[in-house]
Design an enzyme around this catalytic site. Structure first.
Site, PDB file in Angstrom:
ATOM      1  N   HIS A 134       0.788  -1.156  -0.116  1.00  0.00           N
ATOM      2  CA  HIS A 134      -0.041  -0.025  -0.040  1.00  0.00           C
ATOM      3  C   HIS A 134       0.778   1.251  -0.012  1.00  0.00           C
ATOM      4  O   HIS A 134       1.056   1.953   1.147  1.00  0.00           O
ATOM      5  CB  HIS A 134      -1.120  -0.065   1.283  1.00  0.00           C
ATOM      6  CG  HIS A 134      -2.198  -1.008   1.042  1.00  0.00           C
ATOM      7  ND1 HIS A 134      -2.058  -2.066   1.864  1.00  0.00           N
ATOM      8  CD2 HIS A 134      -3.304  -0.855   0.428  1.00  0.00           C
ATOM      9  CE1 HIS A 134      -2.996  -2.901   1.453  1.00  0.00           C
ATOM     10  NE2 HIS A 134      -3.958  -2.256   0.567  1.00  0.00           N
TER      11      HIS A 134
ATOM     12  N   HIS B 279      -7.218   6.542  -2.924  1.00  0.00           N
ATOM     13  CA  HIS B 279      -8.116   5.844  -2.474  1.00  0.00           C
ATOM     14  C   HIS B 279      -7.428   4.949  -1.158  1.00  0.00           C
ATOM     15  O   HIS B 279      -8.338   4.386  -0.374  1.00  0.00           O
ATOM     16  CB  HIS B 279      -8.522   4.504  -3.542  1.00  0.00           C
ATOM     17  CG  HIS B 279      -7.483   3.420  -3.776  1.00  0.00           C
ATOM     18  ND1 HIS B 279      -6.520   3.859  -4.575  1.00  0.00           N
ATOM     19  CD2 HIS B 279      -7.316   2.299  -3.183  1.00  0.00           C
ATOM     20  CE1 HIS B 279      -5.624   2.713  -4.465  1.00  0.00           C
ATOM     21  NE2 HIS B 279      -6.137   1.778  -3.973  1.00  0.00           N
ATOM     22  N   ASP B 280      -5.994   4.931  -1.219  1.00  0.00           N
ATOM     23  CA  ASP B 280      -5.489   4.413  -0.128  1.00  0.00           C
ATOM     24  C   ASP B 280      -4.523   5.497   0.676  1.00  0.00           C
ATOM     25  O   ASP B 280      -3.433   5.287   1.091  1.00  0.00           O
ATOM     26  CB  ASP B 280      -4.340   3.043  -0.255  1.00  0.00           C
ATOM     27  CG  ASP B 280      -5.381   1.784  -0.580  1.00  0.00           C
ATOM     28  OD1 ASP B 280      -6.170   1.741   0.185  1.00  0.00           O
ATOM     29  OD2 ASP B 280      -5.000   1.003  -1.209  1.00  0.00           O
TER      30      ASP B 280
ATOM     31  N   HIS C 135       1.407   1.611  -5.801  1.00  0.00           N
ATOM     32  CA  HIS C 135      -0.076   0.870  -6.007  1.00  0.00           C
ATOM     33  C   HIS C 135      -1.083   1.776  -6.282  1.00  0.00           C
ATOM     34  O   HIS C 135      -1.978   1.368  -7.137  1.00  0.00           O
ATOM     35  CB  HIS C 135      -0.423   0.054  -4.638  1.00  0.00           C
ATOM     36  CG  HIS C 135      -1.660  -0.148  -4.427  1.00  0.00           C
ATOM     37  ND1 HIS C 135      -2.298  -1.169  -5.082  1.00  0.00           N
ATOM     38  CD2 HIS C 135      -2.875   0.462  -3.758  1.00  0.00           C
ATOM     39  CE1 HIS C 135      -3.339  -1.258  -4.629  1.00  0.00           C
ATOM     40  NE2 HIS C 135      -4.013  -0.420  -3.846  1.00  0.00           N
TER      41      HIS C 135
ATOM     42  N   ASP D 273      -8.833  -1.647  -7.948  1.00  0.00           N
ATOM     43  CA  ASP D 273      -8.224  -2.002  -6.663  1.00  0.00           C
ATOM     44  C   ASP D 273      -7.723  -3.305  -6.464  1.00  0.00           C
ATOM     45  O   ASP D 273      -6.445  -3.436  -5.902  1.00  0.00           O
ATOM     46  CB  ASP D 273      -8.970  -1.553  -5.501  1.00  0.00           C
ATOM     47  CG  ASP D 273      -8.299  -1.463  -4.066  1.00  0.00           C
ATOM     48  OD1 ASP D 273      -7.094  -1.029  -4.194  1.00  0.00           O
ATOM     49  OD2 ASP D 273      -9.189  -1.450  -3.091  1.00  0.00           O
TER      50      ASP D 273
END
Length: 501
Positions: free
Chosen positions: A217, A257-258, A221, A367
């Site tokens: 993560h 998103h992360d 990524h 994802d």
């Protein structure tokens, strides 16, 4: 605390005239300038900087900003890192109470960070406050944008896009370079009148807030998910239906998103009694944190400050809706709804809510698309995510916590984890996506997943005989030790001094 940003090269519309290049100089601005500020620049503390040019380069300006970071005055308060008392604990344990005495909570009550920082920037700032130099400098200047990286960007819609190579070619700035390129390719910068400097600063801060020490993560990524999202946005069903607003929202959600992912999962935060788990009441803890972190950066940089307040708030809410959809614990909920739409043929992409739902499903696919990549790329991602699982398991063992499923490196293997993930998570999702968008890309993804699953199965079979032989030899030696005749001394009973002699 003063932090100096070196922003990437900003291309100009035309070459700088030679008579201008002969005069080296700079354009300075102060806190009275609204170039980098919030709606009211007076809310910001002292800010100084310069825009300069170099006579050796006729196509670019270099921007340097010296920034005194301050607390946001815009009404949105992300989680307070500085309020957490355990400042000296190993950062891999996420400032939990594990292994820390109460004395550490009061050892330095006056220490404060004058800005609401992410995990990553909090770590950097706390090191600077303690006089520890930064171990991983952030080289933001993009020296390889042209050349091989530019050639790769010409093929950014190719499903075989090697994000690892692209990250090396961009000197670790794959997320910045890729996102900026896609926003420009769609004409979104001009359409939404985005300030170039604010956009660059936002992208730099987004990449900075991904933890580079996470095996999986991290910013690479995020760049990989953004590239996959672009591939899905190019699919005929979406390309002819999505608006520019939808595309902007989808790309920003993929890039953030992360954001600020700590490298452990939600169950770990809950059983470790982490303050984020309490803040979000044990519900979509990480996804809520990613969303609020992204909103914090949007407001800090003022990227959408020129838009009406209502439009900006709507964008923040819809951004959160997309990011929250990536919660893997809600996989069946979204999949059942998607399957129901397809069975009833009720999807109407002229409906804004239906388009938003398809964006959610596209982001979910992007994802977890690693099993659908070519083997050379998929294998790397599989090893990275498994190593992150195992690192969490090591932390749990260290602090005498129950080891989470799939996180014990002694009883799990990469192949076994990946085969299970493909069978129960990836295959059902991508099978429904292929029903929605039955294209060459969908068939390619399903084909890669079948081959990758078979490859992991083959590796598992190769490893099984070896492990069985090791177990049998261990059992044989154990039996021989227990069957030692009377009067003889087993190796376990030999004194240490005799064994050395």
């Amino acid at each position: 605390m003063e932090v100096c940003y070196q922003l990437p090269v900003l291309p100009l519309d035309r070459p700088v005239p030679k008579h201008v290049l002969s005069r080296r100089g700079a354009i300075s601005f102060s806190s009275s300038s609204s170039l980098f500020g919030a709606p009211d620049p007076r809310q910001l503390s002292q800010r100084r900087g310069a825009i300069s040019y170099d006579s050796s380069d006729q196509t670019a300006l270099y921007i340097r900003m010296l920034d005194v970071r301050v607390r946001s005055q815009l009404g949105f308060e992300p989680e307070r890192r500085s309020s957490h008392p355990y400042l000296c604990i190993d950062f891999r344990t996420l400032h939990t109470r594990l292994g820390c005495g109460s004395s550490s909570a009061t050892s330095d009550p006056d220490r404060r960070v004058h800005r609401l920082l992410s995990f990553q920037r909090y770590l950097h700032s706390s090191r600077l406050l303690r006089g520890i130099p930064q171990q991983i400098p952030l080289h933001i200047l993009d020296e390889d944008y042209t050349g091989q990286a530019r050639c790769m960007l010409d093929k950014v819609g190719n499903w075989n896009f090697d994000i690892f190579l692209f990250d090396r070619l961009t000197n670790g700035n794959s997320l910045i370079t890729l996102t900026y390129h896609l926003l420009n390719q769609y004409g979104l910068v001009e359409l939404f009148q985005l300030d170039m400097v604010k956009l660059w600063r936002f992208l730099v801060m987004v990449q900075e807030d991904y933890h580079s020490d996470n095996p999986y993560h991290n910013a690479v990524h995020a760049a990989d998910v953004t590239q996959a999202m672009y591939c899905y946005l190019q699919e005929p069903m979406l390309a002819k239906s999505l608006t520019s607003y939808d595309i902007l929202l989808g790309l920003l959600a993929a890039a953030t998103h992360d954001l600020d992912h700590p490298g452990v999962n939600q169950p770990f935060l809950i059983k470790a009694d982490h303050y984020l788990a309490a803040l979000y009441r044990n519900t979509s803890v990480l996804e809520n944190h990613h969303w609020k972190s992204a909103v914090g950066l949007l407001r800090e940089t003022g990227l959408f400050s020129h838009l009406p307040a209502e439009d900006s708030l709507n964008m923040e809410r819809e951004l959160g809706s997309l990011i929250l959809a990536t919660d893997i614990s809600r996989q069946n909920e979204y999949l059942s709804r998607f399957r129901l739409h397809l069975d009833q043929e009720s999807l109407c992409l002229s409906n804004a809510s239906h388009r938003h739902f398809i964006l959610q499903m596209a982001l979910k696919c992007a994802d977890i698309c690693n099993p659908c990549r070519p083997w050379e790329l998929s294998k790397q991602w599989s090893e990275r995510v498994t190593e992150e699982f195992f690192q969490q398991g090591d932390i749990e063992k260290k602090h005498k916590l129950e080891v989470s499923p799939l996180c014990d490196r002694e009883i799990n293997t990469v192949g076994r984890i990946q085969i299970g993930f493909m069978t129960f998570v990836a295959e059902p999702l991508f099978a429904e996506w292929a029903r929605f968008s039955d294209t060459r890309l969908s068939q390619t993804m399903l084909g890669h997943m079948v081959l990758n699953k078979a490859s992991w199965g083959g590796l598992q079979q190769e490893q099984t005989p070896i492990s069985e032989e090791a177990e049998s030899s261990t059992d044989a030696s154990r039996d021989s030790n227990t069957a030692t005749p009377a009067g003889e001394t087993s190796s376990k009973e030999i004194p240490q001094g005799s064994r050395e002699s």
